[in-house]
Enzyme design. Structure first.
Site, PDB file in Angstrom:
ATOM      1  N   ASP A  38       0.699  -1.160  -0.141  1.00  0.00           N
ATOM      2  CA  ASP A  38       0.065  -0.098  -0.037  1.00  0.00           C
ATOM      3  C   ASP A  38       0.641   1.288   0.072  1.00  0.00           C
ATOM      4  O   ASP A  38       0.500   2.158   0.333  1.00  0.00           O
ATOM      5  CB  ASP A  38      -0.965   0.038   1.207  1.00  0.00           C
ATOM      6  CG  ASP A  38      -1.859  -1.140   1.243  1.00  0.00           C
ATOM      7  OD1 ASP A  38      -2.389  -1.625   0.101  1.00  0.00           O
ATOM      8  OD2 ASP A  38      -2.326  -1.669   2.230  1.00  0.00           O
TER       9      ASP A  38
ATOM     10  N   LYS B  46       1.956   1.980  -5.171  1.00  0.00           N
ATOM     11  CA  LYS B  46       2.330   1.435  -6.323  1.00  0.00           C
ATOM     12  C   LYS B  46       1.607   1.785  -7.406  1.00  0.00           C
ATOM     13  O   LYS B  46       2.014   2.221  -8.648  1.00  0.00           O
ATOM     14  CB  LYS B  46       2.677  -0.068  -6.201  1.00  0.00           C
ATOM     15  CG  LYS B  46       3.463  -0.387  -5.245  1.00  0.00           C
ATOM     16  CD  LYS B  46       3.623  -2.003  -4.802  1.00  0.00           C
ATOM     17  CE  LYS B  46       2.514  -2.526  -4.264  1.00  0.00           C
ATOM     18  NZ  LYS B  46       2.198  -2.149  -2.877  1.00  0.00           N
TER      19      LYS B  46
ATOM     20  N   LYS C  50      -0.478   4.323  -8.066  1.00  0.00           N
ATOM     21  CA  LYS C  50      -0.399   5.573  -8.699  1.00  0.00           C
ATOM     22  C   LYS C  50       0.920   5.753  -9.515  1.00  0.00           C
ATOM     23  O   LYS C  50       0.931   6.509 -10.590  1.00  0.00           O
ATOM     24  CB  LYS C  50      -0.416   6.727  -7.383  1.00  0.00           C
ATOM     25  CG  LYS C  50      -0.124   7.901  -7.954  1.00  0.00           C
ATOM     26  CD  LYS C  50       0.224   8.943  -6.935  1.00  0.00           C
ATOM     27  CE  LYS C  50       0.946  10.132  -7.431  1.00  0.00           C
ATOM     28  NZ  LYS C  50       1.025  11.391  -7.013  1.00  0.00           N
TER      29      LYS C  50
ATOM     30  N   GLY D 281      -4.434  -4.243  -3.764  1.00  0.00           N
ATOM     31  CA  GLY D 281      -5.648  -3.106  -4.244  1.00  0.00           C
ATOM     32  C   GLY D 281      -4.820  -1.600  -4.381  1.00  0.00           C
ATOM     33  O   GLY D 281      -4.261  -1.349  -3.688  1.00  0.00           O
ATOM     34  N   HIS D 282      -4.790  -1.501  -5.928  1.00  0.00           N
ATOM     35  CA  HIS D 282      -3.717  -0.545  -6.311  1.00  0.00           C
ATOM     36  C   HIS D 282      -4.801   0.642  -6.681  1.00  0.00           C
ATOM     37  O   HIS D 282      -5.494   0.649  -7.762  1.00  0.00           O
ATOM     38  CB  HIS D 282      -2.956  -0.944  -7.535  1.00  0.00           C
ATOM     39  CG  HIS D 282      -2.015  -2.087  -7.007  1.00  0.00           C
ATOM     40  ND1 HIS D 282      -1.046  -2.718  -7.812  1.00  0.00           N
ATOM     41  CD2 HIS D 282      -1.688  -2.568  -5.755  1.00  0.00           C
ATOM     42  CE1 HIS D 282      -0.103  -3.483  -7.144  1.00  0.00           C
ATOM     43  NE2 HIS D 282      -0.653  -3.384  -5.830  1.00  0.00           N
TER      44      HIS D 282
ATOM     45  N   GLN E 229       2.161  -5.942  -2.999  1.00  0.00           N
ATOM     46  CA  GLN E 229       2.504  -6.410  -1.663  1.00  0.00           C
ATOM     47  C   GLN E 229       3.709  -5.604  -1.442  1.00  0.00           C
ATOM     48  O   GLN E 229       4.012  -4.484  -2.259  1.00  0.00           O
ATOM     49  CB  GLN E 229       2.580  -7.726  -1.240  1.00  0.00           C
ATOM     50  CG  GLN E 229       1.217  -8.517  -1.042  1.00  0.00           C
ATOM     51  CD  GLN E 229       0.486  -8.888  -2.395  1.00  0.00           C
ATOM     52  OE1 GLN E 229       1.445  -9.497  -3.161  1.00  0.00           O
ATOM     53  NE2 GLN E 229      -0.650  -8.528  -2.771  1.00  0.00           N
TER      54      GLN E 229
HETATM   55  P1  GDP Z   1      -0.658   0.241  -3.370  1.00  0.00           P
HETATM   56  O1  GDP Z   1      -1.083  -0.989  -3.016  1.00  0.00           O
HETATM   57  O2  GDP Z   1       0.943   0.227  -3.313  1.00  0.00           O
HETATM   58  O3  GDP Z   1      -0.959   0.820  -4.959  1.00  0.00           O
HETATM   59  O4  GDP Z   1      -1.312   1.728  -2.774  1.00  0.00           O
HETATM   60  P2  GDP Z   1      -2.731   1.577  -2.369  1.00  0.00           P
HETATM   61  O5  GDP Z   1      -3.403   2.110  -3.428  1.00  0.00           O
HETATM   62  O6  GDP Z   1      -3.101   0.448  -1.778  1.00  0.00           O
HETATM   63  O7  GDP Z   1      -2.748   2.905  -1.214  1.00  0.00           O
HETATM   64  C1  GDP Z   1      -2.077   3.949  -1.383  1.00  0.00           C
HETATM   65  C2  GDP Z   1      -3.206   5.216  -1.103  1.00  0.00           C
HETATM   66  O8  GDP Z   1      -2.703   6.443  -1.042  1.00  0.00           O
HETATM   67  C3  GDP Z   1      -4.263   5.210  -1.975  1.00  0.00           C
HETATM   68  O9  GDP Z   1      -5.589   5.555  -1.324  1.00  0.00           O
HETATM   69  C4  GDP Z   1      -3.708   6.507  -3.051  1.00  0.00           C
HETATM   70  O10 GDP Z   1      -4.748   6.880  -3.597  1.00  0.00           O
HETATM   71  C5  GDP Z   1      -3.069   7.338  -1.838  1.00  0.00           C
HETATM   72  N1  GDP Z   1      -1.865   8.099  -2.229  1.00  0.00           N
HETATM   73  C6  GDP Z   1      -1.146   7.712  -3.244  1.00  0.00           C
HETATM   74  N2  GDP Z   1      -0.147   8.680  -3.275  1.00  0.00           N
HETATM   75  C7  GDP Z   1      -0.347   9.535  -2.375  1.00  0.00           C
HETATM   76  C8  GDP Z   1       0.162  10.875  -1.863  1.00  0.00           C
HETATM   77  O11 GDP Z   1       1.493  11.283  -2.261  1.00  0.00           O
HETATM   78  N3  GDP Z   1      -0.514  11.570  -0.694  1.00  0.00           N
HETATM   79  C9  GDP Z   1      -1.516  11.139  -0.570  1.00  0.00           C
HETATM   80  N4  GDP Z   1      -2.356  11.891   0.436  1.00  0.00           N
HETATM   81  N5  GDP Z   1      -2.358  10.001  -0.855  1.00  0.00           N
HETATM   82  C10 GDP Z   1      -1.730   9.215  -1.693  1.00  0.00           C
HETATM   83  P1  IMO Z   2      -0.816  -4.410  -2.178  1.00  0.00           P
HETATM   84  O1  IMO Z   2      -0.371  -4.752  -3.565  1.00  0.00           O
HETATM   85  C1  IMO Z   2      -0.929  -4.343   2.208  1.00  0.00           C
HETATM   86  C2  IMO Z   2      -1.088  -8.540   3.708  1.00  0.00           C
HETATM   87  C3  IMO Z   2      -2.658  -9.071   4.416  1.00  0.00           C
HETATM   88  C4  IMO Z   2      -2.046 -10.078   5.506  1.00  0.00           C
HETATM   89  C5  IMO Z   2      -0.874 -10.850   4.747  1.00  0.00           C
HETATM   90  C6  IMO Z   2      -1.208 -11.921   3.995  1.00  0.00           C
HETATM   91  O2  IMO Z   2      -2.016  -3.333  -2.312  1.00  0.00           O
HETATM   92  O3  IMO Z   2       0.201  -3.408  -1.719  1.00  0.00           O
HETATM   93  P2  IMO Z   2      -2.759 -12.668   1.900  1.00  0.00           P
HETATM   94  O4  IMO Z   2      -4.241 -12.331   1.500  1.00  0.00           O
HETATM   95  O5  IMO Z   2      -1.992 -12.383   0.815  1.00  0.00           O
HETATM   96  O6  IMO Z   2      -2.585 -13.967   2.141  1.00  0.00           O
HETATM   97  O7  IMO Z   2      -2.582 -11.844   3.186  1.00  0.00           O
HETATM   98  O8  IMO Z   2      -0.562  -9.864   3.698  1.00  0.00           O
HETATM   99  N1  IMO Z   2      -1.444  -8.137   2.505  1.00  0.00           N
HETATM  100  C7  IMO Z   2      -1.244  -6.715   2.166  1.00  0.00           C
HETATM  101  N2  IMO Z   2      -1.034  -5.573   2.728  1.00  0.00           N
HETATM  102  N3  IMO Z   2      -1.049  -4.245   0.809  1.00  0.00           N
HETATM  103  C8  IMO Z   2      -1.254  -5.474   0.025  1.00  0.00           C
HETATM  104  O9  IMO Z   2      -1.211  -5.434  -1.503  1.00  0.00           O
HETATM  105  C9  IMO Z   2      -1.343  -6.810   0.692  1.00  0.00           C
HETATM  106  N4  IMO Z   2      -1.710  -8.067   0.145  1.00  0.00           N
HETATM  107  C10 IMO Z   2      -1.486  -8.777   1.265  1.00  0.00           C
HETATM  108  O10 IMO Z   2      -3.158  -7.965   5.017  1.00  0.00           O
HETATM  109  O11 IMO Z   2      -1.677  -9.346   6.469  1.00  0.00           O
HETATM  110 MG    MG Z   3      -2.777  -1.636  -1.887  1.00  0.00          MG
END
Ligand code: GDP
Ligand code: IMO
Ligand code: MG
Length: 422
Positions: free
Chosen positions: A16, A19, A21, A43-44, A225
């Site tokens: 999270d 990535k 973005k 969840g990207h 991840q």
């Molecule tokens: P990923 O799994 O690595 O793609 O990241 P996620 O989408 O799960 O979580 C990143 C969250 O941070 C999302 O809600 C994005 O919209 C938000 N986000 C990304 N870059 C920024 C930033 O520079 N500032 C803020 N405030 N939010 C951001």
């Molecule tokens: P992105 O790509 C954050 C965490 C789960 C749990 C552990 C194992 O959006 O960054 P799983 O369902 O993979 O067997 O869960 O890994 N986890 C993540 N945490 N971002 C993710 O993906 C994750 N994918 C799995 O919360 O602790």
């Molecule tokens: Mg994510």
């Protein structure tokens, strides 16, 4: 970006990091974007032109017409969830059929894999991992046990193969006294997803990528991840079940190590973790709550609260070594705008001993902090580094001096536009 090379963009902490973005932001520079690990546990989030998308299995390069997006052999794919995700994009006007290729070797997540995920978590009780419940662990387990089904299997005598694996799973579920389930609705949607998948180009991604690279095309491998959730290098057993680190790019796409170019390591200006497991920098106080609130730190897949804390340079340094990171990308810097001081973990204290190397088990580690002045200024409207407050420049310099890798991009907001290249 170099022609004939695969650059990797990897989450280097607990996922999270943002990535989605950055992959979306980078896509215009590349010919191909490919996911190499994970599945719908990811969840990207991508935000542009007032629109927001959360992608699970489809690469984040999908919004750019004319770019090929590949779901690699190292991924696990749930046909029903994939269909829902793809249909949402199609409804928003994106023509996926011309852009999205799926590896024949990608493993399939069956409905019974999800039941097994739940059963195993229940069985673990207070030691549960806190998985996303998407069947990730059981699917990768079946892959390693050489009983899994792959995308290529849907093309030939699939019903037979499906029935055999489902029966195997049901025997396990029954042996665990996990019998209170009704698969029918789930299974019908899943089978519909299998049929739906057949419209896409199902490919040997290693051969396809080798051809592209020989033609001088450039590829961006999109991580899922993060390093601390890597099956080998993360906080085992509180990890996911794939290799989320740079080596996973080679095995998860079938590209040779000599093809790897830049490795972008992406992290937030602070730390988060979702799910159970050790997290030395976790804050249980108002500061932690405040970071969660400002950063909207709630899981994109499960909606769970993300655990929050200050930046952990011990973990970051470890991840940089494991992945061979060549450039760092710092996300969500704006979330720290209001803090008068910002702490950074520079070492761990374990059994009275101070270390800067990540120990085998971090469960009993306490963070050693250094405190830096905050910038207390709104970063979100800034367009270039020249506008950065001195305290932010000092924060960046502090991290670079510690890690010895340059931070080349600073993100100051969730939108595609809020991205500052240094
Ligand atoms: P990923 O799994 O690595 O793609 O990241 P996620 O989408 O799960 O979580 C990143 C969250 O941070 C999302 O809600 C994005 O919209 C938000 N986000 C990304 N870059 C920024 C930033 O520079 N500032 C803020 N405030 N939010 C951001
Ligand atoms: P992105 O790509 C954050 C965490 C789960 C749990 C552990 C194992 O959006 O960054 P799983 O369902 O993979 O067997 O869960 O890994 N986890 C993540 N945490 N971002 C993710 O993906 C994750 N994918 C799995 O919360 O602790
Ligand atoms: Mg994510």
């Amino acid at each position: 970006m170099k022609p004939g090379k695969v650059d990797a963009l990897l989450g280097i902490v607990f996922g999270d990091e943002g990535k989605g973005k950055v992959v979306d932001y980078f896509t215009p520079q590349y010919d191909v974007v490919a996911r190499f690990a994970g599945g719908p546990n990811a969840g990207h989030t991508i935000i542009f032109d007032g629109k927001k998308f959360v992608l699970r299995s489809i690469p984040s390069g999908i919004f750019d017409e004319g770019k090929i997006n590949i779901i690699g052999n190292g991924c696990v794919l749930a046909p029903d969830l994939f269909m829902a995700e793809a249909k949402e994009l199609e409804a928003a006007g994106y023509d996926l059929k011309s852009r999205l290729h799926i590896s024949l070797r990608t493993q399939l997540i069956l409905p019974t894999h999800r039941l097994l995920d739940k059963a195993y978590e229940t069985l673990k009780g207070k030691n549960a991992i806190g998985t996303t419940g998407k069947g990730i662990g059981p699917t990768y387990s079946d892959k390693a046990a050489r009983v899994g089904l792959r995308v290529g299997d849907i093309l030939d005598r699939f019903d037979e193969k499906y029935a055999a694996l489902k029966a195997r799973h049901e025997r396990i579920l029954h042996s665990l006294d996990f019998t209170d389930y009704d698969l029918s609705a789930d299974e019908a949607r899943w089978m519909e997803g299998v049929e739906y998948m057949k419209q896409f180009q199902l490919v040997c991604c290693e051969t396809e990528l080798a051809r592209y690279l020989d033609e001088g095309k450039s590829v961006l491998a999109e991580g899922a991840q993060g390093t601390m959730l890597d099956l080998d290098h993360g906080t085992y057993p509180f990890v996911s079940s794939s290799n989320t680190t740079c080596g996973g790019v080679c095995t998860g796409l079938g590209v040779a190590p000599s093809r790897i170019g830049d490795v972008f390591g992406i992290f937030k200006a602070y730390s988060t973790r979702v799910g159970a497991g050790p997290f030395p920098v976790e804050l249980f106080d108002e500061t932690g709550d405040r970071i969660r609130e400002i950063g909207h730190e709630y899981g994109a897949v499960t909606g769970r609260n993300r655990r929050c804390g200050w930046l952990d340079l011990v973990a970051l340094k470890y991840a940089v070594i494991v992945n061979g990171v060549t450039q760092l990308i710092m996300m969500k810097s704006d979330v720290l705008d209001e803090f008068s001081t910002i702490k950074v973990c520079t070492a761990y204290r374990q059994n009275g001993r101070v270390t800067t190397e990540l120990p085998y088990d971090t469960a009993d580690c306490e963070p050693v902090y250094e405190e830096l002045p905050g910038w207390q200024q709104d970063l979100t409207q800034m367009k270039s580094e020249s506008e950065f407050p001195q305290a932010l420049k000092d924060y960046i310099r502090f991290i670079e001096d510690y890690i010895k890798v340059p931070i080349t991009i600073v993100s100051v907001g969730p939108d595609r536009q809020a991205t500052i290249v240094r």
